[in-house]
Design an enzyme around this catalytic site. Structure first.
Site, PDB file in Angstrom:
ATOM      1  CB  CYS A  39      -0.978   0.160   1.176  1.00  0.00           C
ATOM      2  SG  CYS A  39      -2.091  -1.486   1.230  1.00  0.00           S
ATOM      3  CG  HIS A  88      -3.229   3.415   2.466  1.00  0.00           C
ATOM      4  ND1 HIS A  88      -3.854   2.768   1.396  1.00  0.00           N
ATOM      5  CD2 HIS A  88      -3.310   1.890   3.155  1.00  0.00           C
ATOM      6  CE1 HIS A  88      -3.980   1.627   1.242  1.00  0.00           C
ATOM      7  NE2 HIS A  88      -3.664   0.914   2.416  1.00  0.00           N
ATOM      8  CG  ASN A 146      -6.341  -1.176   1.537  1.00  0.00           C
ATOM      9  OD1 ASN A 146      -5.649  -0.811   0.677  1.00  0.00           O
ATOM     10  ND2 ASN A 146      -5.817  -1.658   2.712  1.00  0.00           N
TER      11      ASN A 146
HETATM   12  N1  ACO Z   1     -17.715  -9.270   9.987  1.00  0.00           N
HETATM   13  C1  ACO Z   1     -18.282  -9.340  10.933  1.00  0.00           C
HETATM   14  N2  ACO Z   1     -17.276  -9.591  12.273  1.00  0.00           N
HETATM   15  C2  ACO Z   1     -16.064  -9.714  11.740  1.00  0.00           C
HETATM   16  C3  ACO Z   1     -15.659  -9.514  10.295  1.00  0.00           C
HETATM   17  C4  ACO Z   1     -16.614  -9.213   9.121  1.00  0.00           C
HETATM   18  N3  ACO Z   1     -16.389  -8.983   8.218  1.00  0.00           N
HETATM   19  N4  ACO Z   1     -14.337  -9.652  10.333  1.00  0.00           N
HETATM   20  C5  ACO Z   1     -13.846  -9.993  11.525  1.00  0.00           C
HETATM   21  N5  ACO Z   1     -15.011 -10.157  12.358  1.00  0.00           N
HETATM   22  C6  ACO Z   1     -15.209 -10.583  13.812  1.00  0.00           C
HETATM   23  C7  ACO Z   1     -13.823 -11.262  14.223  1.00  0.00           C
HETATM   24  O1  ACO Z   1     -14.007 -12.536  13.929  1.00  0.00           O
HETATM   25  C8  ACO Z   1     -14.029 -10.814  15.599  1.00  0.00           C
HETATM   26  O2  ACO Z   1     -14.555 -11.709  16.355  1.00  0.00           O
HETATM   27  P1  ACO Z   1     -14.291 -12.570  17.815  1.00  0.00           P
HETATM   28  O3  ACO Z   1     -14.032 -11.426  18.721  1.00  0.00           O
HETATM   29  O4  ACO Z   1     -15.500 -13.312  17.899  1.00  0.00           O
HETATM   30  O5  ACO Z   1     -13.155 -13.347  17.564  1.00  0.00           O
HETATM   31  C9  ACO Z   1     -14.496  -9.675  15.777  1.00  0.00           C
HETATM   32  O6  ACO Z   1     -15.255  -9.307  14.796  1.00  0.00           O
HETATM   33  C10 ACO Z   1     -13.433  -8.449  16.091  1.00  0.00           C
HETATM   34  O7  ACO Z   1     -12.590  -8.413  15.215  1.00  0.00           O
HETATM   35  P2  ACO Z   1     -11.142  -7.713  15.377  1.00  0.00           P
HETATM   36  O8  ACO Z   1     -10.047  -8.141  14.570  1.00  0.00           O
HETATM   37  O9  ACO Z   1     -11.048  -7.184  16.695  1.00  0.00           O
HETATM   38  O10 ACO Z   1     -11.766  -6.297  14.524  1.00  0.00           O
HETATM   39  P3  ACO Z   1     -10.993  -4.827  14.468  1.00  0.00           P
HETATM   40  O11 ACO Z   1     -11.893  -4.008  15.394  1.00  0.00           O
HETATM   41  O12 ACO Z   1      -9.685  -4.860  14.831  1.00  0.00           O
HETATM   42  O13 ACO Z   1     -11.200  -4.639  12.835  1.00  0.00           O
HETATM   43  C11 ACO Z   1      -9.939  -4.742  10.785  1.00  0.00           C
HETATM   44  C12 ACO Z   1     -10.674  -5.428  12.024  1.00  0.00           C
HETATM   45  C13 ACO Z   1     -11.241  -3.767  10.168  1.00  0.00           C
HETATM   46  C14 ACO Z   1      -9.359  -5.708   9.954  1.00  0.00           C
HETATM   47  C15 ACO Z   1      -8.930  -3.641  11.373  1.00  0.00           C
HETATM   48  O14 ACO Z   1      -8.022  -4.500  12.241  1.00  0.00           O
HETATM   49  C16 ACO Z   1      -8.129  -2.876  10.439  1.00  0.00           C
HETATM   50  O15 ACO Z   1      -8.459  -2.037   9.608  1.00  0.00           O
HETATM   51  N6  ACO Z   1      -6.869  -3.210  10.477  1.00  0.00           N
HETATM   52  C17 ACO Z   1      -5.671  -2.571   9.549  1.00  0.00           C
HETATM   53  C18 ACO Z   1      -6.100  -2.893   8.021  1.00  0.00           C
HETATM   54  C19 ACO Z   1      -5.009  -2.141   7.155  1.00  0.00           C
HETATM   55  O16 ACO Z   1      -4.611  -0.954   7.709  1.00  0.00           O
HETATM   56  N7  ACO Z   1      -4.096  -2.630   6.357  1.00  0.00           N
HETATM   57  C20 ACO Z   1      -3.418  -1.691   5.573  1.00  0.00           C
HETATM   58  C21 ACO Z   1      -2.206  -2.398   4.883  1.00  0.00           C
HETATM   59  S1  ACO Z   1      -3.316  -3.404   3.746  1.00  0.00           S
HETATM   60  C22 ACO Z   1      -2.023  -3.692   2.714  1.00  0.00           C
HETATM   61  O17 ACO Z   1      -0.782  -3.527   2.576  1.00  0.00           O
HETATM   62  C23 ACO Z   1      -2.439  -4.489   1.321  1.00  0.00           C
END
Ligand code: ACO
Length: 341
Positions: free
Chosen positions: A128, A268, A298
């Site tokens: 990214c 980003h 993204n």
């Molecule tokens: N729908 C419903 N529930 C979901 C989903 C979904 N799509 N995805 C995950 N959950 C659940 C998980 O299983 C978890 O359940 P559990 O507590 O029973 O295990 C719960 O939701 C919470 O999951 P978390 O991982 O704690 O959610 P979080 O608030 O961290 O959000 C996210 C997840 C959106 C992926 C976030 O962590 C994020 O944006 N991370 C950064 C991504 C990023 O910036 N990438 C940049 C680089 S990308 C590149 O280089 C290609």
């Protein structure tokens, strides 16, 4: 993580030569995949996706539409705006983690598609962060007087490496491309300063396990779904905020400007919560932040290029405005750049 930055020169100190963005263009595929569509594919909800990420829909390339095709459309729009013909392009840099194939480089395929027969061409992989890495590389060739016209493209077909059965990742990504033409212009505007950083120790936060020399494609890698992107969301999230804040702070320091001088901050487009947290830590006002991730998700290396193009096209950024770009991605990699548009 303590980001370190090297080469502390501000480019606007170079006398008689600047690296200007003379043209910009972007392209996103026609097909829209909404959160409601995803509700039918995995156990998720529009409410979860919007509150956790801010994303409402993303674009998905057609089966026979590849990264080089999207790159070509974005490039042609940038060339048109710059008034540059294919024959004038000296160098093509394509930032992507989803090349058409492992080799030849997508930049070479793009060179052929746009007919830039005189251009050197290579790909760069910084996930990214790729577009800012590409801008900095393009700028170096222009400032060193090696080349006069450089095409930098960020293009991704992430839908090809997305595991559509994994709700943790499949809701996040989309396809698209953005491109700029960089040229020497004897005016005091253009790309002022860029910084780049990386931390390979954290490479396992976001990666694709198979398809390279470590784990070549085989029946077992396919069965184990190892040709799809994998991500530790929470750790990536924390690292993104810290690295983006540090990179932006450093680039502002080098330009000797305060965040209040920036007309538009273009981070980003990965997650609305990351964007808001970075903006707050930098002391940016909400109205300074440009956000379009609700439409595209993204798009990795294409993300800030598409956003900058939209910011310019919508009049949010006009000639003379200072723009701050901030990126973060797999590697880990990160970067920031200040542009006088
Ligand atoms: N729908 C419903 N529930 C979901 C989903 C979904 N799509 N995805 C995950 N959950 C659940 C998980 O299983 C978890 O359940 P559990 O507590 O029973 O295990 C719960 O939701 C919470 O999951 P978390 O991982 O704690 O959610 P979080 O608030 O961290 O959000 C996210 C997840 C959106 C992926 C976030 O962590 C994020 O944006 N991370 C950064 C991504 C990023 O910036 N990438 C940049 C680089 S990308 C590149 O280089 C290609």
């Amino acid at each position: 993580m303590s980001p370190k930055f090297k080469n502390p020169r501000a480019r606007h100190n170079f006398v008689g030569r600047t690296c200007s963005i003379t043209g910009i263009g972007s392209y996103v595929p026609e097909k829209i995949l909404t959160n409601h569509d995803l509700e039918k594919m995995v156990e998720t909800s529009d409410e979860w996706i919007v509150t956790r990420t801010g994303i409402r829909q993303r674009r998905i390339a057609a089966k026979d539409e590849f990264t080089s095709d999207m790159a070509a459309k974005a490039a042609q729009r940038a060339m048109k705006m710059a008034g540059v013909t294919a024959g004038q392009i000296d160098l093509i840099v394509v930032a992507t983690i989803t090349p058409d194939m492992p080799f030849p480089a997508t930049a070479c395929l793009l060179q052929h598609k746009i007919g830039a027969t005189g251009a050197a061409a290579f790909d760069l992989e910084a996930a990214c962060s790729g577009f800012i890495y590409g801008l900095e590389i393009g700028q170096q060739f222009i400032m060193s007087r090696t080349y006069d016209t450089v095409l930098v493209v960020g293009a991704e077909k992430l839908s090809a490496i997305t595991d559509w059965t994994d709700r943790n990742t499949c809701v996040l990504f989309g396809d698209g491309a953005g491109a700029v033409i960089l040229q020497n212009r004897e005016r005091s505007h253009g790309l002022l300063t860029a910084v780049m950083g990386a931390d390979g120790e954290k490479g396992d936060l976001l990666f694709m396990p198979a398809g390279g020399s470590r784990c070549p494609a085989s029946k077992s890698t396919v069965n184990a779904r190892m040709h799809y992107l994998r991500m530790e969301g929470k750790e990536t999230f924390k690292n993104a905020i810290q690295a983006m804040k540090s990179a932006a702070t450093e680039v502002l320091r080098r330009c000797e400007i305060d965040i209040s001088r920036i007309k538009c901050v273009i981070p980003h487009q990965a997650n609305r919560r990351i964007i808001d947290a970075v903006g707050e830590r930098l002391g940016a006002k909400p109205e300074q932040l440009f956000v379009n991730l609700e439409k595209y998700g993204n798009t990795s290396a294409a993300s800030v290029a598409i956003a900058l193009d939209e910011a310019v096209a919508s009049g949010r950024v006009t000639r003379g405005d200072l723009v701050l770009l901030i990126v973060f991605g797999a590697g880990l990699t990160w970067g920031a750049a200040v542009i006088e548009w």
